[in-house]
Design a protein around this motif. Sequence first.
Motif, PDB file in Angstrom:
ATOM      1  N   ARG A 140      12.323   0.251 -17.184  1.00  0.00           N
ATOM      2  CA  ARG A 140      13.450   0.467 -16.268  1.00  0.00           C
ATOM      3  C   ARG A 140      12.976   0.432 -14.804  1.00  0.00           C
ATOM      4  NH1 ARG A 140      17.924   2.120 -19.056  1.00  0.00           N
ATOM      5  NH2 ARG A 140      17.538   2.879 -21.179  1.00  0.00           N
ATOM      6  N   VAL A 141      11.835   1.065 -14.566  1.00  0.00           N
ATOM      7  CA  VAL A 141      11.275   1.058 -13.215  1.00  0.00           C
ATOM      8  C   VAL A 141      10.918  -0.368 -12.802  1.00  0.00           C
ATOM      9  CG1 VAL A 141       9.472   1.987 -11.720  1.00  0.00           C
ATOM     10  CG2 VAL A 141      10.394   3.394 -13.568  1.00  0.00           C
ATOM     11  N   LEU A 142      10.360  -1.136 -13.739  1.00  0.00           N
ATOM     12  CA  LEU A 142       9.989  -2.521 -13.471  1.00  0.00           C
ATOM     13  C   LEU A 142      11.215  -3.369 -13.166  1.00  0.00           C
ATOM     14  CD1 LEU A 142       7.707  -4.645 -13.432  1.00  0.00           C
ATOM     15  CD2 LEU A 142       8.050  -4.926 -15.891  1.00  0.00           C
ATOM     16  N   ALA A 143      12.270  -3.181 -13.947  1.00  0.00           N
ATOM     17  CA  ALA A 143      13.509  -3.936 -13.704  1.00  0.00           C
ATOM     18  C   ALA A 143      14.076  -3.615 -12.322  1.00  0.00           C
ATOM     19  CB  ALA A 143      14.536  -3.618 -14.792  1.00  0.00           C
ATOM     20  N   PHE A 144      14.065  -2.335 -11.967  1.00  0.00           N
ATOM     21  CA  PHE A 144      14.569  -1.920 -10.652  1.00  0.00           C
ATOM     22  C   PHE A 144      13.716  -2.528  -9.531  1.00  0.00           C
ATOM     23  CE2 PHE A 144      14.024   1.018  -7.068  1.00  0.00           C
ATOM     24  CZ  PHE A 144      15.323   1.065  -6.589  1.00  0.00           C
ATOM     25  N   ALA A 169       0.829  -1.210   0.000  1.00  0.00           N
ATOM     26  CA  ALA A 169       0.000   0.000   0.000  1.00  0.00           C
ATOM     27  C   ALA A 169       0.864   1.263   0.000  1.00  0.00           C
ATOM     28  CB  ALA A 169      -0.925  -0.003   1.212  1.00  0.00           C
ATOM     29  N   ILE A 170       1.983   1.243   0.727  1.00  0.00           N
ATOM     30  CA  ILE A 170       2.809   2.444   0.887  1.00  0.00           C
ATOM     31  C   ILE A 170       3.559   2.787  -0.401  1.00  0.00           C
ATOM     32  CG2 ILE A 170       4.855   3.366   2.044  1.00  0.00           C
ATOM     33  CD1 ILE A 170       3.964   1.845   4.548  1.00  0.00           C
ATOM     34  N   PHE A 171       4.141   1.790  -1.051  1.00  0.00           N
ATOM     35  CA  PHE A 171       5.064   2.054  -2.146  1.00  0.00           C
ATOM     36  C   PHE A 171       4.388   2.220  -3.507  1.00  0.00           C
ATOM     37  CE2 PHE A 171       8.068   0.376   0.950  1.00  0.00           C
ATOM     38  CZ  PHE A 171       9.193   1.161   0.730  1.00  0.00           C
ATOM     39  N   GLN A 172       3.155   1.735  -3.685  1.00  0.00           N
ATOM     40  CA  GLN A 172       2.572   1.739  -5.019  1.00  0.00           C
ATOM     41  C   GLN A 172       2.454   3.142  -5.601  1.00  0.00           C
ATOM     42  OE1 GLN A 172      -0.589  -0.608  -6.528  1.00  0.00           O
ATOM     43  NE2 GLN A 172      -0.401  -2.187  -4.965  1.00  0.00           N
ATOM     44  N   TYR A 173       1.938   4.086  -4.816  1.00  0.00           N
ATOM     45  CA  TYR A 173       1.683   5.412  -5.372  1.00  0.00           C
ATOM     46  C   TYR A 173       2.965   6.154  -5.765  1.00  0.00           C
ATOM     47  CZ  TYR A 173      -0.149  10.114  -6.003  1.00  0.00           C
ATOM     48  OH  TYR A 173      -0.459  11.343  -6.531  1.00  0.00           O
ATOM     49  N   PRO A 174       3.971   6.268  -4.865  1.00  0.00           N
ATOM     50  CA  PRO A 174       5.189   6.997  -5.284  1.00  0.00           C
ATOM     51  C   PRO A 174       5.914   6.323  -6.442  1.00  0.00           C
ATOM     52  CG  PRO A 174       5.488   5.995  -3.117  1.00  0.00           C
ATOM     53  CD  PRO A 174       4.034   5.891  -3.439  1.00  0.00           C
ATOM     54  N   LEU A 175       6.003   5.003  -6.429  1.00  0.00           N
ATOM     55  CA  LEU A 175       6.644   4.312  -7.546  1.00  0.00           C
ATOM     56  C   LEU A 175       5.835   4.478  -8.823  1.00  0.00           C
ATOM     57  CD1 LEU A 175       7.851   0.977  -5.881  1.00  0.00           C
ATOM     58  CD2 LEU A 175       9.284   2.817  -6.773  1.00  0.00           C
ATOM     59  N   GLY A 176       4.515   4.439  -8.692  1.00  0.00           N
ATOM     60  CA  GLY A 176       3.650   4.614  -9.854  1.00  0.00           C
ATOM     61  C   GLY A 176       3.807   5.993 -10.466  1.00  0.00           C
ATOM     62  N   ARG A 177       3.843   7.029  -9.627  1.00  0.00           N
ATOM     63  CA  ARG A 177       4.040   8.387 -10.121  1.00  0.00           C
ATOM     64  C   ARG A 177       5.391   8.507 -10.837  1.00  0.00           C
ATOM     65  NH1 ARG A 177       1.251  12.828  -8.397  1.00  0.00           N
ATOM     66  NH2 ARG A 177       2.596  13.785  -9.980  1.00  0.00           N
ATOM     67  N   TYR A 178       6.418   7.862 -10.272  1.00  0.00           N
ATOM     68  CA  TYR A 178       7.734   7.899 -10.903  1.00  0.00           C
ATOM     69  C   TYR A 178       7.691   7.207 -12.265  1.00  0.00           C
ATOM     70  CZ  TYR A 178      12.786   7.440 -11.485  1.00  0.00           C
ATOM     71  OH  TYR A 178      14.067   7.509 -11.975  1.00  0.00           O
ATOM     72  N   SER A 179       6.988   6.077 -12.347  1.00  0.00           N
ATOM     73  CA  SER A 179       6.913   5.344 -13.618  1.00  0.00           C
ATOM     74  C   SER A 179       6.145   6.115 -14.682  1.00  0.00           C
ATOM     75  CB  SER A 179       6.267   3.973 -13.395  1.00  0.00           C
ATOM     76  OG  SER A 179       4.865   4.079 -13.235  1.00  0.00           O
ATOM     77  N   ASP A 180       5.252   7.026 -14.270  1.00  0.00           N
ATOM     78  CA  ASP A 180       4.516   7.838 -15.237  1.00  0.00           C
ATOM     79  C   ASP A 180       5.444   8.795 -15.981  1.00  0.00           C
ATOM     80  OD1 ASP A 180       2.022   6.742 -14.775  1.00  0.00           O
ATOM     81  OD2 ASP A 180       1.447   8.225 -13.275  1.00  0.00           O
TER      82      ASP A 180
END
Length: 419
Positions: free
Chosen positions: A264-268, A247-258
């Motif tokens: 690259r984000v997926l590989a990381f 729940a915590i990480f999805q939003y910030p990582l998702g915004r970064y992937s946008d």
Amino acid sequence: MLRLIFPICALLASIALLLVGSGLLNTLLALRGTVEGYSDSMLGFIMSGYFFGFFVGTHLALPLINRIGHIRTFAFCAAFTACFSLLHVLFLDPYIWLLLRVMTGASLVILYTVIESWLNGQTSPENRGRVFAIYMMVTLIALALAQQFLHLAAPTAFTLFAVSAILICLSVTAITWTRMAQPVFSDAPKMKLKRLWGLAPVALMAAVFSGLSMGAFWGMGALYAGRVGLDNSGIATFISCVIIGGAIFQYPLGRYSDRHDRRRVLAFASALAAIAALLMSFFSNMMGLFLAASVLYGGMAFFIYPVAVAHLVDHLDHDDILPGGSTLLLIHGIGAAFGPALAGQLMDSLGPHALPVFFALMQMLLALYTVIKLREVQVEVLENAGQFVAMVRTTPSALEMMPDEPIEAELNTETDHSR
């Protein structure tokens, strides 16, 4: 926010109660199966039965809903699901449990389809992004809360099975209280696998490996925690920490992937998930570090599937989003069906630490494959890039609630109108 929640509060209450009851049962079965002496491989097959039933239920939902309507379908399937919960403790036989898990999975996916199709029918286009986010938040909170009921009694008692059945029954009261009109339900089309592979092979492989690892977590995570010496309280905390991390990480990582290449984000994320899984195994005797690694693993592992969906949407026209997402969901479900069985076999042969090693292997294979594809095509040119939407594995009906435009744009439009 309250204006959005109030009209659909009955549906949200129903899904919350249903998820707390079914989430409790899922963890409870792993603990009770251990007490009854079932082998890890047998428990793996039992847990895989749930996901097989999930797959079967997707084909039964449409005819049933069209025949008797949303409310009757929900009451019908909830009654069976509550009965299945109690039958587990009345018939302590692994093969009966396997059959019960298949039937439970089929019933639950129909229940989820009722709620999600109804939410979709009640949601206007300008609000669907926020409603989808609220629905996913309720889902994760309910799944984390379910684990806390393990503090009430030992898994050998009838109490927790009864609590699970009671919560599932209570979910019916909320939905039957509503006066909302029942929506028209239509089947979700599918996209051919060959076309999906041609458009976004990384998304397809991410769905496979995410399904394998997440299916193994939901099916065998509680068993692993018990095998490494955690008591019921520790097991509940472990499962909750993984979910909270998601729940915590999805939003910030998702915004970064946008704003960056999603591959690259997926590989990381998958590489970091592999490292976190190995740290879970290494720190299993140090509770604080073990839970910290669990939060990190949950944050990365839960992120894989939604970013795969977003990556696929980047390559689809608007009319292809639902069939493409439905096919990706099917692939993820197939992986989830095999995950517990494979992990159970490994745990039976190599011991409990084979589970985090299995997590690490699945995530590392995904990272390696993504890096290979990145070297083949270094930069993707996307005319109509999609938007990341935090989610857990759901039904095709929920995919229709995904926003076409960024949620921030919806909020800005609403602010401009209010002026």
